[in-house]
Design a protein around this motif. Structure first.
Motif, PDB file in Angstrom:
ATOM      1  N   HIS B 100       0.844  -1.194   0.000  1.00 42.49           N
ATOM      2  CA  HIS B 100       0.000   0.000   0.000  1.00 42.49           C
ATOM      3  C   HIS B 100       0.885   1.252   0.000  1.00 42.49           C
ATOM      4  O   HIS B 100       1.839   1.335   0.768  1.00 42.49           O
ATOM      5  CB  HIS B 100      -0.877  -0.007   1.249  1.00 42.49           C
ATOM      6  CG  HIS B 100      -2.045   0.921   1.173  1.00 42.49           C
ATOM      7  ND1 HIS B 100      -1.883   2.284   1.178  1.00 42.49           N
ATOM      8  CD2 HIS B 100      -3.376   0.690   1.085  1.00 42.49           C
ATOM      9  CE1 HIS B 100      -3.081   2.852   1.100  1.00 42.49           C
ATOM     10  NE2 HIS B 100      -3.999   1.905   1.043  1.00 42.49           N
ATOM     11  N   ALA B 102       0.452   3.960   1.335  1.00 42.49           N
ATOM     12  CA  ALA B 102       0.460   4.680   2.618  1.00 42.49           C
ATOM     13  C   ALA B 102       1.560   4.161   3.535  1.00 42.49           C
ATOM     14  O   ALA B 102       1.845   4.765   4.565  1.00 42.49           O
ATOM     15  CB  ALA B 102      -0.896   4.540   3.303  1.00 42.49           C
ATOM     16  N   GLU B 148      -3.089   0.819  12.651  1.00 45.58           N
ATOM     17  CA  GLU B 148      -3.670   2.040  13.221  1.00 45.58           C
ATOM     18  C   GLU B 148      -4.257   2.981  12.172  1.00 45.58           C
ATOM     19  O   GLU B 148      -5.149   3.754  12.475  1.00 45.58           O
ATOM     20  CB  GLU B 148      -2.607   2.803  14.030  1.00 45.58           C
ATOM     21  CG  GLU B 148      -1.982   2.012  15.174  1.00 45.58           C
ATOM     22  CD  GLU B 148      -2.991   1.648  16.263  1.00 45.58           C
ATOM     23  OE1 GLU B 148      -4.028   2.326  16.364  1.00 45.58           O
ATOM     24  OE2 GLU B 148      -2.719   0.681  17.000  1.00 45.58           O
ATOM     25  N   ALA B 149      -3.727   2.938  10.966  1.00 47.34           N
ATOM     26  CA  ALA B 149      -4.155   3.929   9.972  1.00 47.34           C
ATOM     27  C   ALA B 149      -5.446   3.539   9.273  1.00 47.34           C
ATOM     28  O   ALA B 149      -6.006   4.325   8.534  1.00 47.34           O
ATOM     29  CB  ALA B 149      -3.050   4.157   8.943  1.00 47.34           C
ATOM     30  N   GLY B 150      -5.914   2.324   9.506  1.00 50.25           N
ATOM     31  CA  GLY B 150      -7.171   1.912   8.885  1.00 50.25           C
ATOM     32  C   GLY B 150      -7.027   1.491   7.438  1.00 50.25           C
ATOM     33  O   GLY B 150      -7.955   1.637   6.646  1.00 50.25           O
ATOM     34  N   ILE B 151      -5.876   0.952   7.067  1.00 48.48           N
ATOM     35  CA  ILE B 151      -5.669   0.461   5.706  1.00 48.48           C
ATOM     36  C   ILE B 151      -6.631  -0.700   5.430  1.00 48.48           C
ATOM     37  O   ILE B 151      -6.767  -1.602   6.245  1.00 48.48           O
ATOM     38  CB  ILE B 151      -4.197   0.024   5.523  1.00 48.48           C
ATOM     39  CG1 ILE B 151      -3.309   1.265   5.442  1.00 48.48           C
ATOM     40  CG2 ILE B 151      -4.029  -0.865   4.289  1.00 48.48           C
ATOM     41  CD1 ILE B 151      -1.838   0.981   5.368  1.00 48.48           C
ATOM     42  N   ALA B 152      -7.297  -0.628   4.286  1.00 46.14           N
ATOM     43  CA  ALA B 152      -8.314  -1.636   3.971  1.00 46.14           C
ATOM     44  C   ALA B 152      -7.664  -2.995   3.735  1.00 46.14           C
ATOM     45  O   ALA B 152      -6.638  -3.081   3.069  1.00 46.14           O
ATOM     46  CB  ALA B 152      -9.096  -1.211   2.737  1.00 46.14           C
ATOM     47  N   ARG B 159      -7.761   0.049 -10.652  1.00 46.80           N
ATOM     48  CA  ARG B 159      -7.048   1.286 -11.026  1.00 46.80           C
ATOM     49  C   ARG B 159      -5.918   1.602 -10.040  1.00 46.80           C
ATOM     50  O   ARG B 159      -5.036   2.400 -10.333  1.00 46.80           O
ATOM     51  CB  ARG B 159      -8.026   2.454 -11.139  1.00 46.80           C
ATOM     52  CG  ARG B 159      -8.674   2.819  -9.829  1.00 46.80           C
ATOM     53  CD  ARG B 159      -9.544   4.064  -9.965  1.00 46.80           C
ATOM     54  NE  ARG B 159      -9.947   4.546  -8.661  1.00 46.80           N
ATOM     55  CZ  ARG B 159     -10.818   3.943  -7.867  1.00 46.80           C
ATOM     56  NH1 ARG B 159     -11.392   2.837  -8.246  1.00 46.80           N
ATOM     57  NH2 ARG B 159     -11.124   4.425  -6.679  1.00 46.80           N
ATOM     58  N   ASP B 160      -5.942   1.004  -8.834  1.00 43.96           N
ATOM     59  CA  ASP B 160      -4.877   1.249  -7.863  1.00 43.96           C
ATOM     60  C   ASP B 160      -3.699   0.287  -8.023  1.00 43.96           C
ATOM     61  O   ASP B 160      -2.686   0.429  -7.355  1.00 43.96           O
ATOM     62  CB  ASP B 160      -5.412   1.113  -6.432  1.00 43.96           C
ATOM     63  CG  ASP B 160      -6.288   2.285  -6.036  1.00 43.96           C
ATOM     64  OD1 ASP B 160      -6.333   3.256  -6.821  1.00 43.96           O
ATOM     65  OD2 ASP B 160      -6.919   2.231  -4.974  1.00 43.96           O
ATOM     66  N   ARG B 164       0.900   0.101  -6.984  1.00 46.66           N
ATOM     67  CA  ARG B 164       1.468  -0.872  -6.050  1.00 46.66           C
ATOM     68  C   ARG B 164       2.318  -1.910  -6.750  1.00 46.66           C
ATOM     69  O   ARG B 164       3.047  -2.655  -6.104  1.00 46.66           O
ATOM     70  CB  ARG B 164       0.336  -1.593  -5.309  1.00 46.66           C
ATOM     71  CG  ARG B 164      -0.522  -0.619  -4.549  1.00 46.66           C
ATOM     72  CD  ARG B 164      -1.392  -1.305  -3.546  1.00 46.66           C
ATOM     73  NE  ARG B 164      -2.505  -0.440  -3.180  1.00 46.66           N
ATOM     74  CZ  ARG B 164      -3.362  -0.733  -2.228  1.00 46.66           C
ATOM     75  NH1 ARG B 164      -3.233  -1.846  -1.568  1.00 46.66           N
ATOM     76  NH2 ARG B 164      -4.345   0.087  -1.946  1.00 46.66           N
TER      77      ARG B 164
END
Lengths: 119, 395
Positions: B100, B102, B148-152, B159-160, B164
């Motif tokens: 990810h 992030a 903690e960051a809430g990554i799905a 499209r993502d 990655r």
């Protein structure tokens, strides 16, 4: 989970007559975004802040408190407003953040610490 | 412990917490070792026991009651022993989550190697040439960010993928590098799983998912070509056999063909890249099985392309060895001499390449010294046996 989307912008782009026109566009973008959030059923809140020049900062240092004119940190980009949205994941939050109109600057996305949750 | 990567990935996908998954697995593995008799399907047993342990933890924290209910399907040991459910395969999903954007770029690949391939932190630190302590902190921070960051915990929308993909491919490449360097299978034995086979499976899956991206096809072809030599890499004594001396009759031609098909599809996209070039180099070597000899001129030219795309001293070293085949050992040695010796002093291939070229130019004493230096770096068993035999023959 709740996320705060903090809009850090270069305020100078809104200066002058061209800047005012740009601001019109950006505000229209925010209106549209709010409509889309409502349509998508995403609980949210948000505010626009007055320019950083209007800010007053309190500083605390081991018991002494001082007042300063100006924002917390002097940078080219200032906190200009924020949204708090309630979505399932960071990825959804980022998806919404991407749609916030920002001519020049960045958006910091952070999870809100849930009330009552332990560290 | 066998099947660790698959079980940990499945746990992580369900628990949505990488640390909790690894801890639960460790606890279950400990219990498995204490059993009088090994369960028939160890992986399924580990998965179910670990999941229940994690669930107990969740219950204790009195949080996420909904998740707890969903997980509370298997409560009885008898069920576990009689109903080994198939473990959902979540490794691909987890691979994309670990990559990810992030997550800090330097941590993504390390995290993927740790979680999906189950590589020990020490091995990952070696791949990145950082201290174990630094790598440990990097991975710990990345796991905390995911939590903690809430990554799905979902396979990202199509499209993502491009954002990655570079990290996904690099993670697979590094995992494969680690697996391939382990010719004798010591690392795989430690992991309880065939790491090379695992990377091959994932690389093929990624190539299938992102088939419009030629580099994904290139990497899959590269892995297939390397894997095609599996049966020829060790001799009867367990010593490594270098590529140029391998008996090509032992190569797996089904894999070579599959790689060629992938490369042709990649070429249609008209966008070259490092993985496609690396695969082309390996295919040129594979052609020895059909042509009787390697077209070393072509190999040198492909290394030139690779150097332009992704310069590195190791690529320059490989090019120097190929050049030696075209222009002679002295030319190769001169090219090796231009490389940064101080940076390569800890790289076994550098010492081995020098030994080869020095021996071919008649400088036997220096060749022996280079082999000693390579052996002093502690190669895996298969490589050590090969180098020792070579060294013995030199004097």
């Amino acid at each position: 989970m709740q996320f705060m989307l903090m809009i850090n912008e270069d305020e100078s782009v809104y200066a002058g007559p061209e800047g005012a026109a740009l601001m019109e566009q950006v505000l229209a973008g925010h209106m549209k975004l709010a409509e889309d959030l409502v349509a998508a059923g995403v609980p949210f809140s948000g505010e626009r802040l007055k320019p950083a020049a209007t800010a007053t900062t309190l500083r605390f240092d081991n018991g002494t408190t001082t007042l300063h004119d100006g924002p917390f940190a002097e940078t080219h980009e200032e906190l200009g407003g924020f949204y708090i949205i309630d979505v399932a994941s960071l990825d959804e939050a980022l998806e919404w953040a991407r749609r916030i109109p920002v001519p020049k600057g960045g958006i910091e996305v952070r999870p809100v610490w849930p009330m009552g949750a332990e560290g | 412990m066998a099947a660790r990567p698959r079980v940990v990935a499945a746990l992580a996908a369900q628990l949505r917490d990488l640390d909790a998954a690894e801890e639960a697995f460790a606890g279950a593995a400990e219990r498995a070792l204490a059993l009088a008799e090994a369960p028939r399907d160890l992986a399924a047993w580990l998965f179910v026991v670990a999941r229940r342990r994690a669930l107990d933890g969740v219950r204790k924290a009195a949080a996420e009651a909904r998740t707890a209910d969903a997980l509370a399907q298997v409560t009885d040991m008898a069920d576990i022993l009689t109903l080994p459910e198939p473990i959902p395969d979540e490794r691909l999903r987890l691979l994309f989550i670990c990559c990810h954007p992030a997550i800090a770029p330097e941590a993504r690949i390390a995290l993927a190697l740790k979680v999906i391939c189950g590589l020990p932190v020490s091995a990952i630190a070696r791949l990145f040439v950082v201290s174990e302590q630094t790598m440990f902190q990097r991975i710990t921070r990345a796991k905390a960010k995911v939590r903690e960051a809430g990554i799905a915990f979902e396979l990202p929308p199509r499209r993502d993928w491009p954002a990655r993909l570079a990290a996904v491919l690099l993670a697979l490449e590094l995992a494969f590098t680690a697996a391939y360097a382990d010719a004798g299978g010591e690392l795989s034995a430690d992991l309880g799983e065939d790491l090379g086979g695992e990377v091959e499976r994932l690389a093929l899956l990624v190539a299938e998912l992102v088939h419009e991206e030629p580099e994904a096809l290139g990497l899959a072809a590269l892995v297939l070509l390397a894997r095609s030599r599996q049966a020829a890499r060790l001799d009867d004594t367990g010593a490594m056999v270098p590529l140029s001396q391998q008996d090509c009759a032992l190569w797996d031609f089904a894999r070579i063909t599959e790689a060629r098909v992938l490369m042709e599809r990649a070429a249609q996209a008209g966008r070259s890249g490092p993985y496609q070039v690396m695969a082309a180099i390996q295919l040129t070597h594979a052609r020895r099985a059909f042509d009787g000899a390697v077209d070393w001129g072509a190999v040198v030219r492909l290394y030139d392309v690779l150097l332009a795309l992704r310069p590195s001293p190791m690529v320059s070293l490989s090019r120097a060895l190929a050049l030696a085949q075209v222009e002679g050992a002295a030319a190769g040695l001169a090219a090796v001499g231009e490389l940064p010796a101080e940076r390569l002093a800890l790289a076994r291939p550098w010492h081995v390449a020098r030994a080869d070229l020095l021996a071919k130019t008649g400088r036997t004493g220096e060749a022996a010294a280079a082999l000693d230096a390579a052996l002093a770096l502690g190669p895996p068993r298969a490589e050590r046996l090969w180098l020792e035999r070579w060294r013995a023959g030199l004097t």
